[in-house]
Design a protein around this motif. Sequence first.
Motif, mmCIF file in Angstrom:
data_model
loop_
_atom_site.group_PDB
_atom_site.id
_atom_site.type_symbol
_atom_site.label_atom_id
_atom_site.label_comp_id
_atom_site.label_asym_id
_atom_site.label_seq_id
_atom_site.Cartn_x
_atom_site.Cartn_y
_atom_site.Cartn_z
ATOM 1 N N GLU A 7 35.602 1.003 25.215
ATOM 2 C CA GLU A 7 34.859 2.238 24.993
ATOM 3 C C GLU A 7 35.129 2.770 23.585
ATOM 4 O O GLU A 7 36.224 2.592 23.039
ATOM 5 N N ASN B 13 28.285 0.223 23.287
ATOM 6 C CA ASN B 13 28.941 1.498 23.554
ATOM 7 C C ASN B 13 29.061 2.375 22.308
ATOM 8 O O ASN B 13 28.827 3.586 22.360
ATOM 9 N N SER B 14 29.451 1.777 21.181
ATOM 10 C CA SER B 14 29.598 2.559 19.951
ATOM 11 C C SER B 14 28.251 3.087 19.479
ATOM 12 O O SER B 14 28.131 4.251 19.067
ATOM 13 N N ALA C 30 21.656 -2.127 27.074
ATOM 14 C CA ALA C 30 22.355 -0.858 27.258
ATOM 15 C C ALA C 30 21.814 0.205 26.305
ATOM 16 O O ALA C 30 21.598 1.366 26.696
ATOM 17 N N THR D 170 28.731 -4.565 22.830
ATOM 18 C CA THR D 170 28.581 -3.916 24.138
ATOM 19 C C THR D 170 27.523 -2.821 24.099
ATOM 20 O O THR D 170 26.960 -2.458 25.128
ATOM 21 N N ARG E 242 36.784 0.745 18.765
ATOM 22 C CA ARG E 242 36.648 0.307 20.146
ATOM 23 C C ARG E 242 38.020 0.126 20.776
ATOM 24 O O ARG E 242 38.836 -0.640 20.275
#
Length: 210
Positions: free
Chosen positions: A111, A139-140, A170, A137, A105
């Motif tokens: 990101e 994202n990964s 998300a 988050t 990250r």
Amino acid sequence: MNPDYTVITHPLIQHKLTFMRNENTTTDNFRRLLREISQMLAYEVTRDLPTEMTTISTPLATIESPVISGKKLCLVSILRAGNGMLDGMLDVLPAARIGHIGLYRDPETLEPVEYYFKMPDDIGARLVIVVDPMLATGNSAIAALHRLKESGAATIKYVCLLASPEGMAALRKAHPDVPVVTAAVDERLNEHGYIVPGLGDAGDRMFGTR
């Protein structure tokens, strides 16, 4: 039970998770607890595997008895912390193939940046179970699932130890077709993208790098 994801509230899992959260838990105990919880999560994420009947002989009789059928399994670890869950999963699912996705990250953007990707050639013919202790988050996890789908994976499940509400939302938005199994959904993310109350950085605590 949530229609979009499953939180496993088994007392043994929650008991062990409490000790993992404790900042005084040593590295070796943290690693052992993660492995033990992962074994139990493996039971839950494979609860709906199809079975078929086969004929066997016991010492006393010949019977029809169930064995697992359908797609073979592939466990995918999101490096590096995912390897702590991978060990426990393999204790229960020793015949599964293994894939690895290396992501870190970016501390500024939060990101994911990919640095490694290696999967079995027949990934499309397997049930893929992605493991990573922390869904922060999201994202990964989202990036990893995108890459797996691009590589041909058709049936995927995602297993984590802890999730944030933001990360879960998300992930569900980006990949609503991927079932999620977790041991807890915590309160929130902080300004640095860490789960609160959480347990800190799972990789650092597992490998003793902090």
